[in-house]
Motif scaffolding. Structure first.
Motif, PDB file in Angstrom:
ATOM      1  N   SER A 259      20.586  29.920  66.381  1.00  0.00           N
ATOM      2  CA  SER A 259      21.021  30.582  64.787  1.00  0.00           C
ATOM      3  C   SER A 259      21.935  30.898  65.020  1.00  0.00           C
ATOM      4  CB  SER A 259      19.207  31.293  64.101  1.00  0.00           C
ATOM      5  OG  SER A 259      20.100  31.556  62.771  1.00  0.00           O
ATOM      6  N   GLY A 260      22.368  32.414  65.435  1.00  0.00           N
ATOM      7  CA  GLY A 260      23.067  32.519  65.866  1.00  0.00           C
ATOM      8  C   GLY A 260      24.355  31.979  66.493  1.00  0.00           C
ATOM      9  N   LEU A 261      24.502  31.123  67.231  1.00  0.00           N
ATOM     10  CA  LEU A 261      24.780  29.903  68.102  1.00  0.00           C
ATOM     11  C   LEU A 261      25.880  29.495  66.648  1.00  0.00           C
ATOM     12  CD1 LEU A 261      24.387  28.966  71.296  1.00  0.00           C
ATOM     13  CD2 LEU A 261      26.381  31.124  70.628  1.00  0.00           C
ATOM     14  N   MET A 262      24.779  29.080  65.532  1.00  0.00           N
ATOM     15  CA  MET A 262      25.041  27.745  64.785  1.00  0.00           C
ATOM     16  C   MET A 262      25.899  28.360  63.790  1.00  0.00           C
ATOM     17  SD  MET A 262      22.995  26.223  61.924  1.00  0.00           S
ATOM     18  CE  MET A 262      22.294  27.918  60.569  1.00  0.00           C
ATOM     19  N   HIS A 263      26.388  30.159  63.327  1.00  0.00           N
ATOM     20  CA  HIS A 263      26.817  30.984  62.449  1.00  0.00           C
ATOM     21  C   HIS A 263      27.951  31.246  62.816  1.00  0.00           C
ATOM     22  CE1 HIS A 263      23.908  31.518  58.969  1.00  0.00           C
ATOM     23  NE2 HIS A 263      22.872  31.697  60.070  1.00  0.00           N
ATOM     24  N   PRO A 351      23.888  22.924  57.215  1.00  0.00           N
ATOM     25  CA  PRO A 351      23.902  23.637  57.995  1.00  0.00           C
ATOM     26  C   PRO A 351      23.247  25.235  57.532  1.00  0.00           C
ATOM     27  CG  PRO A 351      26.184  23.174  58.863  1.00  0.00           C
ATOM     28  CD  PRO A 351      25.693  22.511  57.953  1.00  0.00           C
ATOM     29  N   GLU A 352      23.558  25.162  55.797  1.00  0.00           N
ATOM     30  CA  GLU A 352      23.483  26.411  54.668  1.00  0.00           C
ATOM     31  C   GLU A 352      21.502  25.760  54.588  1.00  0.00           C
ATOM     32  OE1 GLU A 352      24.532  28.297  53.872  1.00  0.00           O
ATOM     33  OE2 GLU A 352      26.939  27.710  53.907  1.00  0.00           O
ATOM     34  N   VAL A 408      36.758  20.581  70.846  1.00  0.00           N
ATOM     35  CA  VAL A 408      36.823  21.401  71.840  1.00  0.00           C
ATOM     36  C   VAL A 408      35.894  22.463  71.325  1.00  0.00           C
ATOM     37  CG1 VAL A 408      37.111  23.130  74.522  1.00  0.00           C
ATOM     38  CG2 VAL A 408      38.749  21.381  73.354  1.00  0.00           C
ATOM     39  N   TYR A 409      35.837  23.629  70.845  1.00  0.00           N
ATOM     40  CA  TYR A 409      34.663  24.094  69.983  1.00  0.00           C
ATOM     41  C   TYR A 409      33.548  23.569  69.996  1.00  0.00           C
ATOM     42  CZ  TYR A 409      33.050  28.537  67.913  1.00  0.00           C
ATOM     43  OH  TYR A 409      32.766  29.774  67.851  1.00  0.00           O
ATOM     44  N   ALA A 410      33.413  22.575  69.723  1.00  0.00           N
ATOM     45  CA  ALA A 410      32.063  21.770  69.411  1.00  0.00           C
ATOM     46  C   ALA A 410      30.999  21.725  70.778  1.00  0.00           C
ATOM     47  CB  ALA A 410      32.613  19.884  69.098  1.00  0.00           C
ATOM     48  N   ALA A 411      32.063  22.137  71.810  1.00  0.00           N
ATOM     49  CA  ALA A 411      31.375  22.839  72.603  1.00  0.00           C
ATOM     50  C   ALA A 411      30.028  23.545  72.481  1.00  0.00           C
ATOM     51  CB  ALA A 411      31.519  22.975  73.721  1.00  0.00           C
ATOM     52  N   VAL A 412      30.401  24.574  71.598  1.00  0.00           N
ATOM     53  CA  VAL A 412      28.723  25.726  71.225  1.00  0.00           C
ATOM     54  C   VAL A 412      27.782  25.344  70.790  1.00  0.00           C
ATOM     55  CG1 VAL A 412      29.180  27.596  69.907  1.00  0.00           C
ATOM     56  CG2 VAL A 412      31.176  27.447  71.118  1.00  0.00           C
ATOM     57  N   PRO A 413      28.045  24.490  68.725  1.00  0.00           N
ATOM     58  CA  PRO A 413      27.068  23.230  68.941  1.00  0.00           C
ATOM     59  C   PRO A 413      25.839  23.122  69.753  1.00  0.00           C
ATOM     60  CG  PRO A 413      28.592  22.713  67.565  1.00  0.00           C
ATOM     61  CD  PRO A 413      29.211  24.298  68.775  1.00  0.00           C
ATOM     62  N   LEU A 414      26.472  22.340  70.482  1.00  0.00           N
ATOM     63  CA  LEU A 414      25.992  21.379  71.230  1.00  0.00           C
ATOM     64  C   LEU A 414      25.270  21.992  72.514  1.00  0.00           C
ATOM     65  CD1 LEU A 414      28.368  18.481  71.725  1.00  0.00           C
ATOM     66  CD2 LEU A 414      26.508  18.181  70.583  1.00  0.00           C
ATOM     67  N   LEU A 415      26.073  22.905  73.023  1.00  0.00           N
ATOM     68  CA  LEU A 415      25.199  23.914  73.807  1.00  0.00           C
ATOM     69  C   LEU A 415      24.021  24.990  73.366  1.00  0.00           C
ATOM     70  CD1 LEU A 415      24.381  26.103  76.354  1.00  0.00           C
ATOM     71  CD2 LEU A 415      26.149  27.760  75.405  1.00  0.00           C
ATOM     72  N   ALA A 416      24.304  25.024  71.675  1.00  0.00           N
ATOM     73  CA  ALA A 416      22.822  25.502  71.121  1.00  0.00           C
ATOM     74  C   ALA A 416      21.710  24.824  71.009  1.00  0.00           C
ATOM     75  CB  ALA A 416      23.148  25.825  69.654  1.00  0.00           C
ATOM     76  N   CYS A 417      22.391  22.976  70.968  1.00  0.00           N
ATOM     77  CA  CYS A 417      21.334  21.912  70.298  1.00  0.00           C
ATOM     78  C   CYS A 417      20.407  21.883  71.897  1.00  0.00           C
ATOM     79  CB  CYS A 417      21.816  21.357  70.449  1.00  0.00           C
ATOM     80  SG  CYS A 417      20.855  19.116  69.602  1.00  0.00           S
TER      81      CYS A 417
END
Length: 444
Positions: A259-263, A351-352, A408-417
């Motif tokens: 959830s933190g990574l999503m926000h 995401p909301e 490139v920042y799309a890697a963050v939600p992919l990591l959370a997934c």
């Protein structure tokens, strides 16, 4: 008919009890989110003569301080009262907004943003805990997802409207924009004090204990639910840290991080989309309209949260939201303003929905006595990750360009997934069964 409904004299009485709780909270949501500077604050800071780097530092400082202050302010909210914590926080924020209009020195702004971060922490966790425990008092927590969806919808729709209005008020003066926001925050405090009763952590425990004395405990077995303080455990679980250890299942910890990574993806994405659209050729007026429309979309989609919870469940919605964010960021990297606008407006609201469902899971997972404290610990993780996210995405956009940096920042939600995948496949239990009234189903 459940025991709770019988105690209230039928479903009609239950609905009336819920409305008595929600009406003042809905008014509070409108007033507390009437922040006219939200859509133009970056322009205001630049107008003050600060560089883009200084603005980014202020935003990062705001979230990091808010995160660090979550823990002590959460404990304070449980001790002195959730309403009192909200009142203190909103008044501090209102004072900081007025200070930003009155001063121009960057060092003063650093102090103001630190104080504002503390004010945000006082409100964070306390508002949700107060709302949830008032519903507990009415025996109506089964409707929390629907109530929180409407609460979120009103807040975000109001934010969108305030952004548009703020741009118009700025033509009069920056003072009108910031003073208007401060006045609305003060009015929100007036509504809370006049219409919403105070609840402390100990009050919530007493309510649950009294409800359980009539018959079966919270878990329906004659014993208190997991995480509820039994008579001999009150002193043993005197700290929020011990309470956190009791409910911190691996799946719950994973959900907090995910959830933190999503926000940490969604919040910087919304703010930095302003720069991306500008770099792709959109003028300032058009950028303001798009961001306001995004807030409106984000406010309406949570109305679908209750249906999504019943039909799909948060386990599936979480990865869907993360993949949605990754797609939105990737499309922003194409450099086409029309595609960026379409992706922002269509995808930003999903995401909301997840945020509402995850918030409900967190409330079910923690005991009333330490609810504000534990929710503040969770908010601390989210705030810290958001602050780091601002720095990372800002650095990527500076080094690679706004569009490529977003992609490139799309890697963050992919990591959370990927972090969530084991929980999804194994069906691990996130909640521990706390605070569930008779007849209420466990979260999926």
């Amino acid at each position: 008919m459940t025991r709770t409904t019988e105690a209230l004299g039928g479903s009609g009485a239950a609905d009336s009890a819920v409305r008595s709780v929600t009406r003042p909270f809905y008014v509070y949501a409108v007033l507390a989110n009437s922040l006219f500077q939200r859509g133009v604050f970056v322009l205001f800071l630049l107008h003050r003569g600060f560089s883009a780097g200084q603005v980014a530092l202020l935003q990062t400082l705001l979230y990091l301080v808010s995160g660090l202050a979550e823990l002590p302010t959460g404990v304070i909210a449980d001790r002195i009262g959730r309403r009192a914590s909200i009142v203190i926080g909103q008044l501090v924020i209102a004072g900081c907004l007025l200070g930003q209009v009155a001063f121009t020195d960057y060092r003063v702004f650093l102090a103001l943003f630190i104080a504002q971060g503390v004010g945000m922490a006082c409100v964070s966790g306390a508002d949700t805990a107060l709302l949830y425990d008032l519903l507990v008092r009415r025996g109506a927590t089964a409707g929390y997802v629907k109530v929180k969806s409407r609460f979120t919808m009103l807040g975000t729709v109001t934010s969108g409207a305030a952004i548009v209005l703020g741009g118009q008020l700025q033509q009069i003066s920056w003072g009108v924009v910031y003073a208007g926001s401060a006045v609305c925050l003060v009015l929100s405090v007036v509504v809370l004090v006049a219409r919403v009763p105070e609840i402390r952590g100990a009050d919530a425990v007493d309510e649950q204990g009294g409800a359980a004395q009539d018959g079966a405990g919270q878990d329906g077995t004659g014993q208190g639910g997991i995480g509820q303080d039994a008579p001999g455990e009150t002193h043993g679980d005197a700290t929020a840290w011990r309470a956190m250890l009791r409910v911190a299942t691996p799946a719950l910890v994973t959900l907090v991080v995910v959830s933190g990574l999503m926000h940490a993806t969604l919040t910087p994405y919304i703010i930095f989309t302003q720069q991306t659209l500008s770099d792709q050729g959109a003028d300032t007026a058009w950028v303001g309209v798009v961001i306001a429309a995004g807030f409106l979309a984000g406010g309406l989609t949570p109305l679908l949260a209750d249906r999504a919870d019943r039909r799909i469940g948060y386990r599936v919605i979480v990865p869907v939201s993360l993949l949605t964010l990754a797609v939105a960021l990737g499309l922003s990297g194409l450099g086409l303003v029309q595609v960026t606008v379409a992706a922002f407006l269509v995808l930003v609201g999903i995401p909301e929905i997840t945020a509402v469902l995850v918030d409900n899971v967190f409330n079910e997972a923690v005991p009333s006595r330490h609810r504000a404290s534990l929710l503040s610990m969770i908010a601390f993780v989210e705030s810290a990750l958001i602050g780091i996210g601002y720095l990372v995405l800002g650095a990527l956009m500076d080094g690679l360009g706004s569009g490529v940096g977003m992609a490139v920042y799309a890697a963050v939600p992919l990591l959370a997934c990927l972090l969530w995948l084991p929980v999804l496949l194994r069906g691990a239990r996130v909640t521990t069964g706390t605070e569930q009234p008779a007849g209420q189903k466990a979260s999926r």
